[in-house]
Scaffold this active site. Structure first.
Site, PDB file in Angstrom:
ATOM      1  N   ARG A   1      -0.154  39.371   5.942  1.00 31.66           N
ATOM      2  CA  ARG A   1      -0.915  38.243   6.476  1.00 31.66           C
ATOM      3  C   ARG A   1      -0.186  36.915   6.304  1.00 31.66           C
ATOM      4  NH1 ARG A   1      -6.642  40.340   4.135  1.00 31.66           N
ATOM      5  NH2 ARG A   1      -5.213  41.356   2.714  1.00 31.66           N
TER       6      ARG A   1
ATOM      7  N   LYS B   1     -12.525  32.323  16.624  1.00 32.50           N
ATOM      8  CA  LYS B   1     -12.759  32.236  15.171  1.00 32.50           C
ATOM      9  C   LYS B   1     -11.836  31.182  14.587  1.00 32.50           C
ATOM     10  CE  LYS B   1     -10.582  35.112  12.243  1.00 32.50           C
ATOM     11  NZ  LYS B   1     -10.163  36.344  11.545  1.00 32.50           N
TER      12      LYS B   1
ATOM     13  N   ASP C   1     -10.361  45.927  15.534  1.00 37.49           N
ATOM     14  CA  ASP C   1      -9.514  45.054  14.714  1.00 37.49           C
ATOM     15  C   ASP C   1      -8.508  45.914  13.963  1.00 37.49           C
ATOM     16  OD1 ASP C   1      -8.561  42.692  13.714  1.00 37.49           O
ATOM     17  OD2 ASP C   1     -10.395  42.120  12.661  1.00 37.49           O
TER      18      ASP C   1
ATOM     19  N   THR D   1     -14.769  38.756   8.933  1.00 41.22           N
ATOM     20  CA  THR D   1     -14.401  38.560  10.343  1.00 41.22           C
ATOM     21  C   THR D   1     -15.349  39.360  11.230  1.00 41.22           C
ATOM     22  OG1 THR D   1     -12.100  38.204   9.755  1.00 41.22           O
ATOM     23  CG2 THR D   1     -12.536  38.889  12.026  1.00 41.22           C
TER      24      THR D   1
HETATM   25  C1  R5P Z   1      -7.039  38.709  10.886  1.00 38.71           C
HETATM   26  O1  R5P Z   1      -6.197  38.031  11.386  1.00 38.71           O
HETATM   27  C2  R5P Z   1      -7.058  40.199  10.851  1.00 38.71           C
HETATM   28  O2  R5P Z   1      -6.757  40.782  12.083  1.00 38.71           O
HETATM   29  C3  R5P Z   1      -8.402  40.696  10.361  1.00 38.71           C
HETATM   30  O3  R5P Z   1      -9.366  40.255  11.274  1.00 38.71           O
HETATM   31  C4  R5P Z   1      -8.703  40.136   9.016  1.00 38.71           C
HETATM   32  O4  R5P Z   1      -7.613  40.281   8.147  1.00 38.71           O
HETATM   33  C5  R5P Z   1      -9.914  40.836   8.430  1.00 38.71           C
HETATM   34  O5  R5P Z   1     -10.169  40.290   7.187  1.00 38.71           O
HETATM   35  P1  R5P Z   1     -11.628  40.102   6.638  1.00 38.71           P
HETATM   36  O6  R5P Z   1     -12.293  41.438   6.721  1.00 38.71           O
HETATM   37  O7  R5P Z   1     -11.411  39.633   5.216  1.00 38.71           O
HETATM   38  O8  R5P Z   1     -12.290  39.052   7.459  1.00 38.71           O
END
Ligand code: R5P
Length: 300
Positions: free
Chosen positions: A96, A189, A215, A223
């Protein structure tokens, strides 16, 4: 010709065993223990000399320990004279922070890729890296697998509107929508902190439809939870979620459920979370095919 063998790291031995079983490739025994002070101690318990060695190790929590165990197994295999060392990484962590968004930040993904090369890893097989741009982070040959063949059949079970929960996931969602012939929507977002996502608005028409959020991973689940709330507020009938890596920090599933997510589908790229109500599909066949398609030693 070098004999292929699989070494199961400590992160997900069940997946390693399943890949070995389906591929008809033997497992090379390894002991992975901790010294009293917490350092990792590794010993290959059979001769790795001349072998085409595949180490299966997702970098799931605790990621630092998993990464170190992988590096130590590779170093041991190199010292034992393995002909080639392939790291099979169903979940590649530290992805990330792959670009420096602010001064003072590392480029973690690039650093981890270089660490793997330093440990003696010749090839990497990874599943659904956080971003395709990450492919250039690896100094060694990389096979980048997609989970589409595992997940898409479950997405065909009803007519869905495919939803990306953020702009970063739009390409994946477009791919799914196009494979399914389904309509597409995206949730805009923004982030207010490293683990905090705030949904803004839904772009696309979702009223009266069943939405499937796709995702790469769920970590805190915020998210997907945020996107779900936005979709329900925009008139979606039901919201389901599908993601490749069930990283699942504590509370993630509850957060998604509380937001209104009805069905959750994922893969076993990390060791299955012991949570009822999640459909976990095996990604082993993807790695079996990649193993069978490995280039001859010396050609990447
Ligand atoms: C973000 O850029 C990724 O694609 C995921 O959406 C994100 O890492 C999910 O993380 P979380 O479940 O903590 O929101």
């Amino acid at each position: 010709m070098s004999e292929p063998v699989i070494v199961a790291g400590d992160a997900h031995p069940g997946l390693a065993r399943e890949i070995a079983r389906q591929a008809g490739v033997p497992l090379l025994p390894v002991a992975i223990e901790s010294f009293a002070d917490g350092e990792t101690r590794v010993r290959l318990e059979a001769d790795a000399g001349g072998k085409d060695l595949h180490i299966v190790q997702p970098m799931s929590a605790p990621a630092n320990e998993r990464l170190m165990a992988l590096a130590l197994i590779a170093d041991a295999a190199r010292a034992a004279g393995a002909a080639r060392i392939t790291a099979v990484i169903p979940y590649f962590a530290y992805a990330r922070q792959d670009v420096r968004k602010h001064p003072g930040e590392p480029r973690s993904a690039q650093l981890v890729a270089r660490l793997l090369a330093t440990a003696g890893i010749d090839r990497v097989v990874a599943l659904e890296l956080h971003s395709p741009a990450l492919e250039s982070a690896f100094p060694m040959p990389l096979t980048h697998l997609l989970a589409d063949a595992v997940l898409l059949p479950a997405a065909r079970e009803r007519p869905y509107t495919i939803v990306s929960p953020d702009a970063g996931g739009l390409k994946r969602a477009q791919r799914y929508a196009s494979a399914l012939g389904a309509p597409l929507a995206v949730v805009a977002k923004t982030r207010t902190g490293p683990d905090v996502a705030v949904p803004l608005q839904v772009l696309g028409s979702v009223r009266g439809t069943d939405c499937l959020i796709v995702d790469d991973m769920a970590s805190t689940g915020r998210t997907i939870a945020g996107a779900t709330q936005a979709l329900l507020a925009a008139g979606a009938r039901e919201v389901h979620a599908m993601f490749v890596h069930a990283v699942m920090a504590p509370g993630a599933l509850g957060r998604m459920r509380a937001a209104g997510v009805r069905r959750v589908v994922t893969t076993d790229s990390v060791r299955a979370v012991a949570e009822p109500g999640i459909d976990v599909l095996s990604c082993a066949p993807l790695f079996v095919r990649a193993l069978r398609d490995s280039p001859p030693i010396g050609r990447g």
